[in-house]
Design a protein around this motif. Structure first.
Motif, PDB file in Angstrom:
ATOM      1  N   LEU A 220       0.826  -1.211   0.000  1.00  0.00           N
ATOM      2  CA  LEU A 220       0.000   0.000   0.000  1.00  0.00           C
ATOM      3  C   LEU A 220       0.858   1.258   0.000  1.00  0.00           C
ATOM      4  N   ARG A 221       1.972   1.218   0.719  1.00  0.00           N
ATOM      5  CA  ARG A 221       2.872   2.386   0.708  1.00  0.00           C
ATOM      6  C   ARG A 221       3.414   2.646  -0.693  1.00  0.00           C
ATOM      7  N   LYS A 222       3.741   1.595  -1.407  1.00  0.00           N
ATOM      8  CA  LYS A 222       4.243   1.771  -2.772  1.00  0.00           C
ATOM      9  C   LYS A 222       3.142   2.319  -3.691  1.00  0.00           C
ATOM     10  N   LEU A 223       1.916   1.855  -3.502  1.00  0.00           N
ATOM     11  CA  LEU A 223       0.818   2.309  -4.349  1.00  0.00           C
ATOM     12  C   LEU A 223       0.457   3.762  -4.084  1.00  0.00           C
ATOM     13  N   ARG A 224       0.776   4.277  -2.906  1.00  0.00           N
ATOM     14  CA  ARG A 224       0.529   5.699  -2.650  1.00  0.00           C
ATOM     15  C   ARG A 224       1.479   6.572  -3.458  1.00  0.00           C
ATOM     16  N   THR A 225       2.636   6.023  -3.809  1.00  0.00           N
ATOM     17  CA  THR A 225       3.614   6.781  -4.588  1.00  0.00           C
ATOM     18  C   THR A 225       3.277   6.775  -6.067  1.00  0.00           C
ATOM     19  N   ARG A 226       2.934   5.619  -6.607  1.00  0.00           N
ATOM     20  CA  ARG A 226       2.550   5.504  -8.009  1.00  0.00           C
ATOM     21  C   ARG A 226       1.785   4.206  -8.221  1.00  0.00           C
ATOM     22  N   SER A 227       1.078   4.145  -9.315  1.00  0.00           N
ATOM     23  CA  SER A 227       0.323   2.936  -9.640  1.00  0.00           C
ATOM     24  C   SER A 227       1.292   1.820 -10.028  1.00  0.00           C
ATOM     25  N   LEU A 228       0.914   0.606  -9.716  1.00  0.00           N
ATOM     26  CA  LEU A 228       1.733  -0.558 -10.017  1.00  0.00           C
ATOM     27  C   LEU A 228       0.954  -1.531 -10.886  1.00  0.00           C
ATOM     28  N   SER A 229       1.674  -2.182 -11.759  1.00  0.00           N
ATOM     29  CA  SER A 229       1.072  -3.292 -12.491  1.00  0.00           C
ATOM     30  C   SER A 229       1.089  -4.529 -11.604  1.00  0.00           C
ATOM     31  N   ILE A 230       0.349  -5.533 -12.006  1.00  0.00           N
ATOM     32  CA  ILE A 230       0.323  -6.774 -11.233  1.00  0.00           C
ATOM     33  C   ILE A 230       1.709  -7.399 -11.183  1.00  0.00           C
ATOM     34  N   ARG A 231       2.417  -7.349 -12.286  1.00  0.00           N
ATOM     35  CA  ARG A 231       3.761  -7.926 -12.304  1.00  0.00           C
ATOM     36  C   ARG A 231       4.704  -7.150 -11.399  1.00  0.00           C
ATOM     37  N   GLU A 232       4.586  -5.835 -11.358  1.00  0.00           N
ATOM     38  CA  GLU A 232       5.426  -5.035 -10.465  1.00  0.00           C
ATOM     39  C   GLU A 232       5.101  -5.311  -9.003  1.00  0.00           C
ATOM     40  N   ALA A 233       3.816  -5.453  -8.698  1.00  0.00           N
ATOM     41  CA  ALA A 233       3.423  -5.766  -7.317  1.00  0.00           C
ATOM     42  C   ALA A 233       3.951  -7.129  -6.900  1.00  0.00           C
ATOM     43  N   ARG A 234       3.880  -8.096  -7.798  1.00  0.00           N
ATOM     44  CA  ARG A 234       4.388  -9.439  -7.482  1.00  0.00           C
ATOM     45  C   ARG A 234       5.903  -9.405  -7.252  1.00  0.00           C
ATOM     46  N   ALA A 235       6.610  -8.599  -8.038  1.00  0.00           N
ATOM     47  CA  ALA A 235       8.055  -8.477  -7.865  1.00  0.00           C
ATOM     48  C   ALA A 235       8.392  -7.816  -6.526  1.00  0.00           C
ATOM     49  N   ALA A 236       7.591  -6.832  -6.119  1.00  0.00           N
ATOM     50  CA  ALA A 236       7.830  -6.169  -4.833  1.00  0.00           C
ATOM     51  C   ALA A 236       7.647  -7.141  -3.677  1.00  0.00           C
ATOM     52  N   LEU A 237       6.637  -7.986  -3.757  1.00  0.00           N
ATOM     53  CA  LEU A 237       6.424  -8.975  -2.710  1.00  0.00           C
ATOM     54  C   LEU A 237       7.540 -10.015  -2.703  1.00  0.00           C
ATOM     55  N   ARG A 238       8.002 -10.380  -3.877  1.00  0.00           N
ATOM     56  CA  ARG A 238       9.101 -11.344  -3.953  1.00  0.00           C
ATOM     57  C   ARG A 238      10.376 -10.751  -3.346  1.00  0.00           C
ATOM     58  N   ASP A 239      10.639  -9.467  -3.609  1.00  0.00           N
ATOM     59  CA  ASP A 239      11.820  -8.817  -3.032  1.00  0.00           C
ATOM     60  C   ASP A 239      11.723  -8.730  -1.512  1.00  0.00           C
ATOM     61  N   ALA A 240      10.502  -8.702  -0.992  1.00  0.00           N
ATOM     62  CA  ALA A 240      10.297  -8.658   0.460  1.00  0.00           C
ATOM     63  C   ALA A 240      10.282 -10.045   1.076  1.00  0.00           C
ATOM     64  N   ASP A 241      10.649 -11.063   0.297  1.00  0.00           N
ATOM     65  CA  ASP A 241      10.714 -12.452   0.783  1.00  0.00           C
ATOM     66  C   ASP A 241       9.366 -12.968   1.272  1.00  0.00           C
TER      67      ASP A 241
END
Length: 262
Positions: free
Chosen positions: A119-140
């Motif tokens: 949610l913090r990332k989405l407040r900065t800019r819109s994310l695609s589904i692939r970008e959101a999945r990559a962010a979760l993967r980077d967060a382990d």
């Protein structure tokens, strides 16, 4: 001494024997058998004591049967002594249930942190589904948990690739003045699916030449002091980097330089 009737006595009779020293063996008394009493003949106090004793044993037996998943006796030793703070030895079934509850609570905590991060990332800019999945993967974040979060965010409208494509098109056609090639590259770089990109590109207005000409005229004003060939080469390169096709970019650069020289 025996007195007989022949001696003038009345009858044959033994004289009593009197112990000289007061001793002598005392007759052994056999213990009298306790009479068998019915419950009605038993004293009330005895009945109450028997009932209380029986009830106490039943409670202890029930207590031992009830605590089937733990015992403190093993922690206190064979004699039942030791400190009352000794650790409790859990039954295997109770241990598995405790570990399962702890695991569920841990998963909920991990998911909560992951959702807040996204949610913090989405407040900065819109994310695609692939970008959101990559962010979760980077967060382990575990794959299954990540997919659950993605699905929930899609259902609530936080993630929408089609809407993101529309936003990117608006920016490309507005302040960025990009051509079709650059727009398609931007959509692909943001991780949008091919189907989404094709639908977005199909909605582009057929005014690329006009947009290229407007951009070229703005840049040509600052090239008035340059040689024409140099200015044409630079302006054409800028239009090409904006994603305008070769013929469209070259024609727009020439027209803009001609207008600026008049």
């Amino acid at each position: 001494m025996t007195v007989s009737s022949d001696d003038g006595g009345e009858s044959d009779r033994l004289a009593p024997v009197i112990p000289l020293f007061g001793g002598g063996a005392r007759p052994v008394r056999q213990p009298a058998e306790a009479p068998v009493r019915s419950r009605d003949e038993t004293p009330r106090s005895a009945i109450r004591e028997n009932d209380e004793s029986r009830d106490g044993r039943a409670e202890r037996d029930a207590s031992q049967r009830w605590h089937t998943t733990w015992t403190r006796d093993s922690a206190r030793g064979p004699g039942g002594g030791g400190s009352s703070d000794a650790p409790v030895a859990l039954h295997p079934a109770a241990t598995r249930e405790r570990d399962r509850d702890a695991s569920t609570a841990g998963d909920d905590d991990v998911r909560g942190r992951a959702e807040r991060m996204l949610l913090r990332k989405l407040r900065t800019r819109s994310l695609s589904i692939r970008e959101a999945r990559a962010a979760l993967r980077d967060a382990d974040v575990d794959g299954d948990v990540a997919e659950q979060i993605i699905e929930a965010f899609e259902q609530n409208g936080y993630l929408d690739d089609a809407r993101l494509a529309e936003q990117l098109l608006d920016g490309a056609l507005g302040r960025k003045a990009q051509g079709a090639t650059a727009i398609a590259q931007t959509l692909a770089r943001r991780g949008l699916d091919r189907d989404v990109i094709d639908i977005a590109m199909a909605s582009l207005p057929d005014d690329e030449a006009e947009r290229a000409g407007e951009f070229a005229r703005q840049r040509a004003r600052g090239m008035s002091g340059l040689d024409r060939d140099v200015a044409l080469r630079r302006l054409h390169g800028q239009l090409a980097r904006r994603g305008f096709s070769g013929p469209v970019a070259l024609d727009a650069a020439r027209r803009a330089l001609d207008e600026a020289s008049d």
